[in-house]
Scaffold this motif. Structure first.
Motif, PDB file in Angstrom:
ATOM      1  N   ARG A  27       0.817  -1.218   0.000  1.00  0.00           N
ATOM      2  CA  ARG A  27       0.000   0.000   0.000  1.00  0.00           C
ATOM      3  C   ARG A  27       0.844   1.259   0.000  1.00  0.00           C
ATOM      4  NH1 ARG A  27      -4.851   0.052   4.344  1.00  0.00           N
ATOM      5  NH2 ARG A  27      -6.047  -1.665   3.516  1.00  0.00           N
ATOM      6  N   LYS A  45      -5.958   1.996  -3.451  1.00  0.00           N
ATOM      7  CA  LYS A  45      -7.400   1.917  -3.190  1.00  0.00           C
ATOM      8  C   LYS A  45      -8.091   1.083  -4.274  1.00  0.00           C
ATOM      9  CE  LYS A  45      -8.336   5.678  -0.131  1.00  0.00           C
ATOM     10  NZ  LYS A  45      -8.690   7.041   0.059  1.00  0.00           N
ATOM     11  N   TYR A  64      -7.431  -2.347  -3.361  1.00  0.00           N
ATOM     12  CA  TYR A  64      -8.250  -2.694  -2.200  1.00  0.00           C
ATOM     13  C   TYR A  64      -9.690  -2.978  -2.641  1.00  0.00           C
ATOM     14  CZ  TYR A  64     -10.001  -2.560   2.561  1.00  0.00           C
ATOM     15  OH  TYR A  64     -10.583  -2.894   3.752  1.00  0.00           O
ATOM     16  N   TYR A  65     -10.146  -2.154  -3.619  1.00  0.00           N
ATOM     17  CA  TYR A  65     -11.504  -2.332  -4.107  1.00  0.00           C
ATOM     18  C   TYR A  65     -11.627  -3.694  -4.805  1.00  0.00           C
ATOM     19  CZ  TYR A  65     -15.714  -1.569  -6.871  1.00  0.00           C
ATOM     20  OH  TYR A  65     -16.959  -1.705  -7.436  1.00  0.00           O
TER      21      TYR A  65
END
Ligand code: HEM
Length: 319
Positions: free
Chosen positions: A30, A37, A40-41
């Motif tokens: 990260r 993100k 992560y999605y």
């Protein structure tokens, strides 16, 4: 290597270990991925599942500890203070004595596991690798150990008695700090002022990199990239050897100040004692000699591919 806690398996194949490693790797990535993100999605469900496996392991540690306390002290079920000789010294039991909320104890148990597990294991892997690259250093360490078979006490592992083993350990961590970068955020609404006068407004994030500190020529000189444990040794007039003390500002491997690592001494015991004793008893040989190893992207600087070694008892033929 097999690790257990109260007969709970913590070996690499255990779902906890796999989930923990996955979550650590992803968290490490990260920091390097501005599009994390999106990741992560797309893959967040796998990450959340890994975190939930890690958390359930903490809950299981506490559940088992509570069951054991109830079995051992059924009369004290409602007020289970167990600071007796049998349970004293067990961190989970001490936390249970001090903290009423079991989920807090579970989180603390995982905190200690995550703070102490890979940091120590990775530092020992790098240390063994560096020692195998410079075989003469094996004797450098083992020669100063107390005689084989002697009972080791906490005091016998002091830096005064085994400065060279400590030097090898600290020098390994200089080049391969198991916490390679760190960050903190100012929570104080008025911000804060650093000792040099720099003002950090509220919610500033400050990042520093012990990995870069360890390789800085400004701090360590022109040979900053060399593995040289002798840089930690100070020789006094009578040729006595002493370990040099470095400030946390030059060597932030264990952090500094109020949030210094709580397990530093334990990590030293593992690094200095376990590895030196192993080297005295066993010979290690790298299975694949590929030169200096690279680290993998993760939170605690693991070695890419791990370190496969052939082990044999000293003075015994290879198996
Ligand atoms: C070579 C091994 C280790 C290294 C390099 C290391 C390094 C660190 C660092 C840099 C921090 C500060 C993290 C931060 O800023 O938030 C830290 C905190 C901590 N470490 Fe270690 N650690 C090691 C081993 C261990 C071990 C074996 C334990 C205990 C089992 C441990 C327990 C802790 C705990 C509880 C904290 C949190 C302290 C606090 O926030 O007040 N560490 N460690």
């Amino acid at each position: 290597m097999r690790l257990t806690w109260q007969k709970m398996d913590l070996s690499n194949s255990h779902p906890f270990s796999a989930a923990f490693d996955y979550a650590s790797d992803l968290t490490g990535l990260r920091f390097q991925n501005p599009l994390w993100k999106v990741n992560y999605y797309l893959f967040g469900h796998k990450f959340r599942k890994a975190v939930s496996i890690v958390k359930s392991f903490g809950n299981e540690i506490v559940r088992l500890a509570v069951c054991r306390r109830d079995l051992e002290n059924p009369s004290e079920k409602s007020n289970p203070q167990t600071n007796d000789d049998e349970s004293g010294g067990d961190l989970v039991n001490m936390l249970l004595d001090a903290v009423p909320e079991h989920h807090v104890v579970a989180d603390s148990a995982i905190n200690f596991l995550s703070a102490g597990r890979d940091t120590t294991a990775n530092s020992m892997t790098w240390m063994l690798h560096l020692l195998l690259e410079q075989p003469s250093l094996t004797n450098y360490i083992t020669d100063e150990l107390p005689p084989s078979g002697d009972f080791h006490t906490y005091a016998s592992l002091s830096t005064a008695l085994t400065p060279k083993s400590h030097a090898v350990f600290l020098e390994t961590l200089r080049l391969y700090p198991p916490v390679p970068f760190e960050l903190k955020q100012t929570l104080n609404s008025a911000g804060m002022t650093l000792p040099d006068g720099t003002v950090l407004p509220h919610e500033s994030v400050i990042v520093w990199c012990p990995y870069a500190y360890g390789r800085s020529k400004k701090i360590w000189g022109e040979d900053a990239y060399e593995f040289n444990p002798e840089r930690w040794i100070e020789r006094t007039g009578d040729e006595a050897e002493k370990l040099k003390v470095r400030s946390a500002a030059e060597y932030p491997v264990f952090n500094g100040g109020a949030r210094s690592c709580l397990g530093k001494r334990m990590a030293e015991v593992m690094g200095v004692w376990v590895l030196s004793e192993s080297l005295r008893e066993w010979e290690f040989e790298e299975v694949e000699k590929v030169g200096r190893r690279r680290s993998r992207n993760s939170l605690t600087l693991p070695m890419e591919g791990g370190l496969k070694v052939r082990v044999r008892k000293r003075n015994m033929p290879a198996l």
